[in-house]
Motif scaffolding. Structure first.
Motif, PDB file in Angstrom:
ATOM      1  N   UNK A  20       0.828  -1.213   0.000  1.00  0.00           N
ATOM      2  CA  UNK A  20       0.000   0.000   0.000  1.00  0.00           C
ATOM      3  C   UNK A  20       0.860   1.259   0.000  1.00  0.00           C
ATOM      4  N   UNK A  62      -0.457  17.166  -0.773  1.00  0.00           N
ATOM      5  CA  UNK A  62      -1.839  16.965  -0.351  1.00  0.00           C
ATOM      6  C   UNK A  62      -2.353  15.590  -0.742  1.00  0.00           C
ATOM      7  N   UNK A  63      -2.055  15.175  -1.960  1.00  0.00           N
ATOM      8  CA  UNK A  63      -2.464  13.838  -2.414  1.00  0.00           C
ATOM      9  C   UNK A  63      -1.842  12.773  -1.506  1.00  0.00           C
ATOM     10  N   UNK A  66      -3.693  12.618   1.579  1.00  0.00           N
ATOM     11  CA  UNK A  66      -4.946  11.901   1.377  1.00  0.00           C
ATOM     12  C   UNK A  66      -4.746  10.399   1.361  1.00  0.00           C
ATOM     13  N   UNK A  67      -3.692   9.957   0.693  1.00  0.00           N
ATOM     14  CA  UNK A  67      -3.379   8.522   0.691  1.00  0.00           C
ATOM     15  C   UNK A  67      -3.122   8.039   2.115  1.00  0.00           C
ATOM     16  N   UNK A  69      -4.159   9.390   4.847  1.00  0.00           N
ATOM     17  CA  UNK A  69      -5.432   9.465   5.571  1.00  0.00           C
ATOM     18  C   UNK A  69      -6.259   8.201   5.325  1.00  0.00           C
ATOM     19  N   UNK A  70      -6.168   7.682   4.108  1.00  0.00           N
ATOM     20  CA  UNK A  70      -6.936   6.488   3.753  1.00  0.00           C
ATOM     21  C   UNK A  70      -6.213   5.207   4.184  1.00  0.00           C
ATOM     22  N   UNK A  72      -2.902   4.372   3.503  1.00  0.00           N
ATOM     23  CA  UNK A  72      -1.747   3.979   2.696  1.00  0.00           C
ATOM     24  C   UNK A  72      -0.466   4.615   3.261  1.00  0.00           C
ATOM     25  N   UNK A  90       0.141  22.293   3.245  1.00  0.00           N
ATOM     26  CA  UNK A  90      -0.234  20.885   3.411  1.00  0.00           C
ATOM     27  C   UNK A  90       0.516  20.249   4.584  1.00  0.00           C
ATOM     28  N   UNK A  94      -2.269  20.838   7.318  1.00  0.00           N
ATOM     29  CA  UNK A  94      -3.041  19.609   7.154  1.00  0.00           C
ATOM     30  C   UNK A  94      -2.357  18.406   7.801  1.00  0.00           C
ATOM     31  N   UNK A 102      -7.905  16.317  15.628  1.00  0.00           N
ATOM     32  CA  UNK A 102      -9.247  15.751  15.636  1.00  0.00           C
ATOM     33  C   UNK A 102      -9.546  15.057  16.964  1.00  0.00           C
ATOM     34  N   UNK A 106      -4.458  10.275  14.979  1.00  0.00           N
ATOM     35  CA  UNK A 106      -4.794   9.836  13.621  1.00  0.00           C
ATOM     36  C   UNK A 106      -3.456   9.602  12.924  1.00  0.00           C
TER      37      UNK A 106
END
Lengths: 324, 281
Positions: A20, A62-63, A66-67, A69-70, A72, A90, A94, A102, A106
C-alpha cells in the motif's frame, strides 16, 4: 555503495514490503528516475504506485496526505527541497495538524523527501537548507540523511512515529560513499546516533546533521593535526524532536552545533537552548553555533563559498568555544 | 414538498444553526462559527446519493454537511461547546471535524488535493471522494492543482461548489473572473449547474453525474445557492436589497411555523439543554 544507491535501495524495499506504499514526485519515473536518480527503477518495478506528477508540490503533498489518511503509505519527492515552501500549507496546516487536531491520534504514514543544500552552484532558490521553517510544528518530525545511517532503517523509523516527517537530503551526499570517514576516526552507531571520534576524552563535541558530517570530520582532522585537539562528532538521524538524552552521555564541557542553514532562527540555536537547559552548570562556555552566513546563496562558485558553512567555520567555532 | 424525513433533517439543521447564533449572542460559545443558513438543502439532497463508505470533505461552513451525513446533533454541538461527547474532544471545534470517511478543515482549498489523494486510494472501487467548497475557494491555487490531477489520473472526485454569491464580505463578481463552468471546462471536467432548491429535483439532476464520478470521471457540481445568515456572527454588511434577495431564495419560510418546524425547534432546544448540562470535555 553510494548514499543515493543506499537511498534507492531503501525506497525499493519500502515499496516491496508494503503493497500500500506509493511514491509521488516530479520526473520520478523511469527512464529519468528523479533529478538525483534516487527513484531509479522504482516505476518499472512498481507500476501504478510510483507516479510522476505535474509541477504541483502543494497538490502532490496533499495527495500524499490523502493517501495516508486512507491508510496507505506515501512518500513524496520534492525535486529541490527549496520547493517544499510550496507545500508548506499541506505540511503545517493539514498533515501535521491532522495527527492530533481531531481529538484523538490519527496516524499518518507520510514522508516528504527534500534534497537540500548548496555547493553545486544552483543559486539562491535551489541551494538552501530550509530546516528552520519546519522546526516546532507539532506532529511533524524532521530527519536528515547521513552517510552513517542506513536509509532503510531511517525510513522505517520515520514511518513508525505515526506522524508525517520530512527527510532532508544534502545533495552533496548522494555521490559520497556510505560510511566514508577518515580512517583516523572510529565510527559507531548508538541507536539512531552516529558517534565519530578518536578517543573517549574529546575536548570538544560537534553536533551536526548528516550533510555536514564530512565538513565536520575535515575540521576535526585539521584541529588534531594543527592544534592537537581531539573532537567528537555526533550525527543524529532525527533532528526534531531531538533526543537530547541520547546525546548527553557523549557530551563534555564544550559543544558546537554545526549546520548549513543561513544565520537566524536556526536548528542549532534550538539545540543549543535545549543543551543549556540540561548542561548549563557543566559547560565551560555557552554552546557555539556554526552555520552559513546571513545572506542568499549565490550561484558563482567563489561567491557561494563565501556564504556557505565550511570546515573552517566549524574549526573556528570549536576554537572559540574552547578558548574564547 | 420534500419527503418527511428530508424536511425533518432540513429543519433540524436550520434550528441547530439558529441555536448556535443564539448561544453566541448569550455568550455561551467560544471562538467563531460559520452557519449554513439557506444552504441546508445541498447536503440533504446529496445525502442518499453518497454511500456510507464514500469519503466526504467539508469546509468552514460545514455543519450541514456533517449533520446531513451522520445526524449527530449532540456530537457536533458538544464539539462546538467544548463539552463532553464532542466529535473531536473539543480540539477541532466548528471547522475541524473528523470521523471515518469524513473530514473538514479550516483552510480554503486545502482539502481538494487531499480529497484527490483519497480518490486515488478509492479509484476502481466504485467509491468516491466528495469535497464541498465555496465560490471563494476558487481563489486558491490548490484547487487548480487538484483538478488537473483529478482529470489526468481519472480520479473519482466530485467537487461540490456551494456558490452562495459571497466570500465572507466580498461579492463573487468582485473576486472571481470568468466562470466556474469555464474553469471545469479548462480541465475537461464535467460541470453540472444546479439552480433548484427542491430536493427531489436535485437528486434527479445529479444522480447521473455522481454515477459517472464513481467510474473515474471527476466532476464539478455547482449549486447556485444563497447565504441567508452572516459569514460568522453578526458580520453581515450586505444591504437590505441583497439580503432580501437571499431570503427570497430561502427554502425555509414555506415551512416556518408548521408542525414539523415546531417539532424540529423543540428537538434542538432539548439537545441544547442536554449538551449544555454536560461537563467540559
Amino acid at each position: 555503495m553510494r548514499v543515493v544507491e543506499n537511498l534507492n535501495l531503501a525506497l525499493h524495499g519500502l515499496l516491496a514490503d508494503d503493497p500500500r506504499a506509493y511514491l509521488l514526485g516530479e520526473d520520478v519515473t523511469d527512464p529519468y528516475g528523479g533529478a538525483f536518480k534516487a527513484t531509479r527503477g522504482l516505476s518499472t518495478r512498481f507500476p501504478g504506485r510510483v507516479l510522476s506528477t505535474p509541477i504541483s508540490e502543494g497538490a502532490i503533498t496533499g495527495v500524499a496526505g490523502g493517501l495516508a489518511l486512507a491508510g496507505d503509505t506515501a512518500v513524496v519527492e520534492i525535486m529541490f527541497g527549496d520547493f517544499v515552501a510550496l507545500a508548506f500549507d499541506q505540511l503545517c496546516n493539514f498533515a501535521s495538524k491532522s495527527v492530533s487536531m481531531y481529538g484523538r491520534p490519527l496516524p499518518l504514514r507520510l514522508i516528504v523527501r527534500a534534497p537540500m543544500g548548496g555547493g553545486r552552484g544552483y543559486g539562491p532558490t535551489h541551494s538552501q537548507s530550509l530546516h528552520k521553517h519546519f522546526i516546532g510544528l507539532p506532529g511533524l518530525s524532521l530527519y536528515e540523511m547521513s552517510p552513517f545511517h542506513d536509509n532503510t532503517l531511517v525510513l522505517r523509523s520515520m514511518l513508525s512515529r505515526g506522524e508525517p516527517g520530512i527527510l532532508f537530503e544534502d545533495k552533496v551526499l548522494y555521490t559520497r560513499r556510505m560510511h566514508e570517514a577518515d580512517p583516523i576516526f572510529r565510527v559507531r552507531l548508538d541507536g539512531e546516533l552516529a558517534v565519530v571520534d578518536l578517543d573517549d576524552a574529546p575536548e570538544c563535541v560537534v553536533i551536526a546533521p548528516g550533510g555536514v558530517a564530512h565538513r565536520a570530520m575535515a575540521a576535526m582532522r585539521t584541529l588534531l593535526m594543527e592544534q592537537e585537539l581531539s573532537c567528537r562528532l555526533l550525527v543524529p538521524s532525527r533532528l526534531y524532536p531531538l533526543d537530547v538524552d541520547a546525546l548527553l552521555p557523549y557530551l563534555g564541557d564544550a559543544v558546537v552545533v554545526a549546520e548549513e542553514s543561513t544565520a537566524g532562527g536556526t536548528w542549532g540555536s534550538e539545540v543549543a537552548h535545549q543543551l543549556h537547559q540540561r548542561l548549563w552548570g557543566r559547560l565551560r562556555r555557552p554552546v557555539a553555533v556554526a552555520h552559513s552566513r546571513d545572506g542568499v546563496i549565490p550561484a558563482a562558485l567563489h561567491l557561494e563559498r563565501e556564504v556557505l558553512l565550511n570546515e573552517e567555520t566549524i574549526g573556528t567555532a570549536v576554537l572559540e568555544v574552547l578558548r574564547g | 414538498m420534500p419527503a418527511e424525513d428530508d424536511l425533518e433533517l432540513l429543519l433540524l439543521i436550520r434550528h441547530f444553526e439558529l441555536a448556535l447564533l443564539d448561544l453566541f449572542d448569550r455568550g455561551e460559545l467560544n471562538g467563531t462559527t460559520h452557519t449554513c443558513l439557506g444552504q441546508e438543502y445541498v447536503p440533504v439532497a446529496l445525502g442518499p446519493l453518497l454511500r456510507e463508505d464514500d469519503h466526504v470533505f467539508s469546509n468552514h461552513r460545514g455543519h450541514g454537511h456533517y449533520l446531513a451525513r451522520f445526524r449527530d446533533f449532540h456530537g457536533l454541538l458538544a464539539e462546538i461547546m467544548g463539552r463532553r461527547g464532542g466529535v473531536c474532544g473539543g480540539v477541532g471545534g466548528s471547522q475541524h471535524l473528523y470521523r471515518e470517511t469524513y473530514l473538514s478543515t479550516g483552510i480554503q482549498g486545502q482539502s481538494l488535493p487531499v480529497a484527490a489523494g483519497v480518490a486515488l486510494h478509492l479509484k476502481g472501487s466504485g467509491r468516491l471522494a466528495c469535497a464541498y467548497i465555496g465560490d471563494g475557494t476558487w481563489g486558491e491555487g490548490a484547487v487548480y492543482e487538484a483538478l488537473n490531477l483529478a482529470a489526468l489520473w481519472e480520479l473519482p472526485l466530485m467537487v461540490v461548489v456551494e456558490n452562495n454569491g459571497i466570500a465572507q464580505s466580498t461579492p463573487t463578481e468582485q473576486q472571481l473572473a470568468g466562470s466556474i463552468s469555464g474553469r471545469a471546462a479548462a480541465f475537461g471536467i464535467e460541470h453540472r449547474l444546479v439552480t433548484s432548491t427542491v430536493i427531489d429535483e436535485i437528486r434527479d439532476d445529479v444522480a447521473e453525474t455522481v454515477a459517472a464520478v464513481r467510474t473515474g470521471r471527476p466532476a464539478v457540481v455547482e449549486f447556485v445557492t444563497h447565504r441567508v445568515g452572516p459569514h460568522s456572527k453578526g458580520d453581515d454588511t450586505r444591504d437590505a436589497e441583497t439580503l432580501a434577495l437571499a431570503r427570497k431564495h430561502d427554502w425555509y419560510p414555506l415551512h416556518e411555523g408548521g408542525q414539523a418546524d415546531q417539532a424540529a425547534r423543540a428537538r434542538i432546544q432539548q439537545i441544547v439543554g442536554e449538551v449544555s448540562a454536560r461537563p467540559c470535555a
